[in-house]
Scaffold this active site. Structure first.
Site, mmCIF file in Angstrom:
data_model
loop_
_atom_site.group_PDB
_atom_site.id
_atom_site.type_symbol
_atom_site.label_atom_id
_atom_site.label_comp_id
_atom_site.label_asym_id
_atom_site.label_seq_id
_atom_site.Cartn_x
_atom_site.Cartn_y
_atom_site.Cartn_z
ATOM 1 N N TYR A 7 15.076 30.362 8.483
ATOM 2 C CA TYR A 7 13.897 31.032 9.045
ATOM 3 C C TYR A 7 13.898 30.974 10.572
ATOM 4 O O TYR A 7 14.156 29.919 11.153
ATOM 5 C CB TYR A 7 12.621 30.342 8.556
ATOM 6 C CG TYR A 7 12.332 30.542 7.090
ATOM 7 C CD1 TYR A 7 12.170 31.813 6.548
ATOM 8 C CD2 TYR A 7 12.206 29.447 6.248
ATOM 9 C CE1 TYR A 7 11.894 31.992 5.207
ATOM 10 C CE2 TYR A 7 11.924 29.612 4.899
ATOM 11 C CZ TYR A 7 11.773 30.894 4.380
ATOM 12 O OH TYR A 7 11.500 31.065 3.053
ATOM 13 N N LYS A 43 0.847 -1.208 0.000
ATOM 14 C CA LYS A 43 0.000 0.000 0.000
ATOM 15 C C LYS A 43 0.876 1.251 0.000
ATOM 16 O O LYS A 43 2.096 1.157 0.200
ATOM 17 C CB LYS A 43 -0.964 -0.027 1.178
ATOM 18 C CG LYS A 43 -0.337 -0.086 2.545
ATOM 19 C CD LYS A 43 -1.358 -0.610 3.547
ATOM 20 C CE LYS A 43 -0.746 -0.906 4.882
ATOM 21 N NZ LYS A 43 -0.906 0.122 5.870
#
Ligand SMILES: Cc1ncc(COP(=O)(O)O)c(C=O)c1O
Length: 382
Positions: A270, A42
């Site tokens: 940042y 999956k």
């Protein structure tokens, strides 16, 4: 103008399909011979690429494939007609009819699903195969173990449904062997309450990668559902499964964009969450969270450049990540940088990378974004 697929790589994943094949064969060899192998593919085969990984697992001898949803099942059906495919997640009512179109095996947890899938079988003129899921303590899918007998009877009484298997899922096989043993007991008790079942004709499965550690060859279990381990990742550092010696299939790489000198005291990235404690050489890498380096790994992760570990400085940004290369001579624009994988004698594992980001290997593998090309090593290498 060159096609974009021929442009130089800035961030990419390498998938070693030969290692995947060797892993499946090794896991199989370590299991009792009657155990069938359900390959869990999956989420794009845990980010490795569904068509490529599944094709190799078909070649390596998987018996059945497990996917999450209809789209994954349809993609798998295209590459391997005839392979049994089990849907692990519930279907939406409007998806039901595709069970017949793609010849899929559905998971059943409720009486409502029995009625719906029986209707699909009736309409298509061919019975729908289902695996009954029993909730033994996961608290997610499956009929609660104390109510399994009733649902099992409903399945057996449904004329257009064929029961192909019974299974459960463990909640904490990597952390809580006592609870795993309790879940096994509940499962066996529930099976015993369904006396009309011929267990030898059914897939009886519970064990995922971590569960294998507690698997005993006695008992009705005749299949395992393996995801993570086939990709060469052991679910826990001190796991007995490390003795199976699977190899990593996935590596994650990027490049050095620029190298520059910055003075002591400079804030990095940042929010200036890191301040340089010395005059430093920094390298700006050409990958960030837009590629799958989690922001949570800011100020924590390490990468390999020229075979040496370099710390990530400051916040990971969307397209760039900054690392300290002060102590590594000669680092230059274009150098390869390993986020996960080997370089020289050094290695960063998926597990270690995940730890830096406060997450788990499953999530790391699913978080590599579609901006990142997957390169396949396809050599047989056996
Ligand atoms: C129902 C079910 N079975 C098996 C697996 C495979 O687990 P693992 O990757 O730990 O082997 C998963 C994975 O999430 C799952 O949800």
């Amino acid at each position: 103008m060159p096609p974009f697929s021929q442009l130089p790589l800035r961030c990419w994943a390498e998938i070693d399909l030969a290692a995947l094949e060797r892993n499946l064969r090794l896991i199989r060899a370590s299991l009792p011979p009657h155990m069938r192998y359900v390959a869990v593919v999956k989420a794009d085969a845990y980010g490795h690429g569904l068509p490529q990984a599944a094709a190799r697992l078909m070649h390596a001898g998987a018996d059945l494939f497990a996917v999450a949803n209809l789209a994954e099942a349809a993609a798998l059906r295209e590459i391997g007609p005839g392979w049994p495919i089990l849907l692990l997640s519930p279907l939406l009512p409007e998806e039901d009819r595709h069970l017949a179109d793609y010849d899929l095996i559905a998971t059943v947890s409720t009486s409502d699903e029995v009625r719906r899938f029986d209707a699909v079988g009736r309409a298509s003129g061919r019975p729908v195969t289902v695996h009954l899921k029993i909730d033994t303590g996961m608290g997610r899918l499956g009929v609660w173990h104390e109510h399994a007998e009733k649902l099992c009877s409903e399945i057996l009484a449904a004329p257009h449904i064929r029961l192909g298997g019974v299974f459960t899922h463990f909640a904490s096989p990597d952390e809580n062997p006592a609870f795993t043993a309790e879940q096994r007991r509940r499962f066996l008790k529930a099976l015993a309450c369904c006396p009309r079942l011929d267990l030898s004709q059914l897939f009886i499965h519970a064990d995922n990668s971590a569960g294998l550690e507690t698997l005993e060859s006695a008992g009705p279990f005749n299949a395992v559902r393996v995801g993570l381990l086939q990709f060469g990742i052991v679910p826990r550092r001190d796991s007995l499964l490390a003795q199976v010696h699977t190899e990593p299939v996935f590596s994650f790489r990027t490049r050095v964009g620029i190298v520059k000198q910055l003075p002591r005291g400079t804030g990095i990235s940042y929010g200036s969450t890191h301040t340089l404690a010395r005059d430093s050489a920094i390298a700006v890498l050409t990958a960030g969270y837009g590629d799958g380096i989690p922001r949570a790994a800011s100020n924590r992760a390490r990468v390999l450049i020229r075979g040496a570990r370099c710390p990530v400085l400051g916040r990971v940004t969307m397209d760039q990540t900054i690392v300290d290369v002060t102590d590594i001579p000669g680092v230059a624009s274009g150098d390869e940088c390993v986020l996960v994988g080997r370089q020289g004698g050094a290695e960063i594992t998926v597990t270690e990378f995940s730890h830096w980001a406060d997450t788990i290997p499953w999530e790391t593998l699913c978080s590599v974004t579609k901006r990142v090309p997957r390169l396949y090593k396809t050599a047989l290498g056996l």
